[in-house]
Design a protein around this motif. Sequence first.
Motif, PDB file in Angstrom:
ATOM      1  N   ARG A  28       0.818  -1.183   0.110  1.00 58.73           N
ATOM      2  CA  ARG A  28       0.125  -0.065   0.177  1.00 58.73           C
ATOM      3  C   ARG A  28       0.952   1.279   0.023  1.00 58.73           C
ATOM      4  N   ALA A  29       1.045   1.913  -1.002  1.00 59.79           N
ATOM      5  CA  ALA A  29       1.893   3.163  -1.256  1.00 59.79           C
ATOM      6  C   ALA A  29       1.154   4.126  -1.722  1.00 59.79           C
ATOM      7  N   SER A  30       1.212   5.221  -1.021  1.00 58.81           N
ATOM      8  CA  SER A  30       0.455   6.361  -1.618  1.00 58.81           C
ATOM      9  C   SER A  30       1.393   7.703  -1.375  1.00 58.81           C
ATOM     10  N   GLY A  31       1.496   8.496  -2.470  1.00 60.12           N
ATOM     11  CA  GLY A  31       2.079   9.831  -2.422  1.00 60.12           C
ATOM     12  C   GLY A  31       3.377   9.270  -2.296  1.00 60.12           C
ATOM     13  N   LEU A  32       4.058   8.145  -2.568  1.00 59.26           N
ATOM     14  CA  LEU A  32       5.504   8.007  -2.158  1.00 59.26           C
ATOM     15  C   LEU A  32       6.535   8.589  -3.263  1.00 59.26           C
ATOM     16  N   THR A  33       7.448   9.290  -2.452  1.00 55.77           N
ATOM     17  CA  THR A  33       8.447   9.854  -3.037  1.00 55.77           C
ATOM     18  C   THR A  33       9.812   9.437  -2.852  1.00 55.77           C
ATOM     19  N   ALA A  34      10.761   9.285  -3.551  1.00 49.87           N
ATOM     20  CA  ALA A  34      12.160   8.618  -3.249  1.00 49.87           C
ATOM     21  C   ALA A  34      13.047   9.225  -4.218  1.00 49.87           C
ATOM     22  N   GLY A  35      14.344   9.450  -3.383  1.00 51.73           N
ATOM     23  CA  GLY A  35      15.352   9.903  -4.362  1.00 51.73           C
ATOM     24  C   GLY A  35      16.436  10.459  -3.494  1.00 51.73           C
ATOM     25  N   PHE A  36      16.825  11.651  -3.734  1.00 52.43           N
ATOM     26  CA  PHE A  36      17.970  12.451  -3.184  1.00 52.43           C
ATOM     27  C   PHE A  36      17.633  13.624  -2.718  1.00 52.43           C
TER      28      PHE A  36
END
Lengths: 305, 273
Positions: free
Chosen positions: A41-49
């Motif tokens: 369940r992922a929502s609004g997931l932001t990933a990176g640097f």
Amino acid sequence: MSVTPDAPPPPAAPHPETMTSRLGSARDQAAAVRVEAQLVRASGLTAGFGASPVLSGVDLQVAAGETVAIVGRSGCGKTTLLHALAGLQAPTAGTLEAQPAALMPQRDGLMPWASARDNAALPLRIARVPRREARSLADAQLRELGLGDALGRPVGLLSGGMRQRVALARTLLTGRRLLLLDEPLAAVDALTRGELHQLLLRHLARDGHGAVLVTHDLDEAAFLADRLFVLAPVPESAEGPGPGHAGDDAASVMRSARGRPAGGTTGPGPSTLLPGPALLGQPGQHLDERGGQAVRDALLTQLAA
Amino acid sequence: MTAVPSSRISEAWGVLAPILVIALLLAAWQGYVALTGVDPIVLPAPTDVASALWTDRSLLLEALWQTARVVGLGIVLAAPLGVAVAALVHASPIARRGLEPLLVGSQAIPIPVLAPLVVVWLGFGLTTQLVIVVIVAFFPVAVSTRDALAKLSPETDLVLRNLGASSLQRLRFVELRGALPGVVTGLRLAVVFAVIGAVFADATGSTATTAADPTSTGGLGRVVDDAIPQLATDRAFAAIVLLVVFSLALFWSLGVVERVAKRTSPRPLRRTS
């Protein structure tokens, strides 16, 4: 804020089909009762640097028993997404709940000096299963995947297709219900790929398992997946100023200093996950039967946007 | 006349070339001594060295045994120490920061300076020799093993992280075996270093000589040291010949081991893009 799996989850019990008496204990049965229908369940997931996310605003749900395929251009952050789902890279924003996942990396990551058996047994050994038992479970899994003749052979001497089978065996033997496959067949010839598609179809979404498959091969996605997603750049207009915009310069400097971040991006902007065209029929049917040219066209339009 | 395959010719040259070079050098040396009539105390002819090898064979063999023992024991101690240091430095960034200056620094101290100090601290005897040999021999093993550990496939690393493997489990199940070719490469260098270390250990008097133990002859370094004041230059040369042959034999035999170790681990780095 984010609910992220901080540490890599402990390896769960091996796959029920390959369980011996010891592992088929009451504890495992109790675990089976707690099976949740929702694996991701992922929502609004932001990933990176920092302020230069690779992924932004990703919504994804994966239920037990389904396979989700993600297609996208190279360098659009597919690997970053899988790493985030696997808990290998912490999201910078959004929420993520995911069951313990088994990652099958793009290049197999097998130990070329070790036998097929010992490679497949690695998750069990790390879960402290005694060597003899781990090996016999690995043998059973490898036989099931058609590698009965290669159990003791060093993986470095096996063909690409056989290596992928060993990697699949290793992934399945983690006993985890969520499988994350990063272009698993990119390095395999077309004939072998057909055979491996059949194998994957049988194993990806069986009893309580679910899979996220990243691929650039539309036919593969159509053959294996229940649902399609497209990972594409966030449209310029939709890309509001991020929360950490002040640190933009520092972050971009850091990013270029590190070279391509894991799974990196070629473009400057982040990618997001869009629902792809609906597939007709069932997994196990080829692209022609699952929408054919219409699906292809719709996908190409989304990718071009 | 039939044509000989060129590969066979180059193979033959590969064997012949070093023999020819050595034969030419020996001939030139012999010729120089014969023509100039240089005093054999200053430069003995190869034939003099050969005859010293024969007449002093029991002394030389005993000394070779002493050196081989020190080198062998030293390597047996240095190899696990080097691998352990490499594993520690690999697994822990803190250990790496803490130990690296010490490791590199330990190699910057010249053995001729270090050896007498170790004698002062530990006295004469096998322990002192071993300490010197281990100090010089563990370093190449540590460096080479650490590099091999660092070069293991990033994909395997990903799998291990995903499986939640502990540092010890990584080492046990994957990394030490994967780094084996690197360990052997380090060992090849270590044996050569160890022989030099053993000679210095002899030369600084760390061998129990007649004073401490009348029956001990010491190693080949001792033989060289004793022969020169006795004006037995031919015997000193004979001892050096044995040292060279001994080092080469160790180096080459570990080369064979290295090839076997690498054969079963085809390219730990399998990057395709």
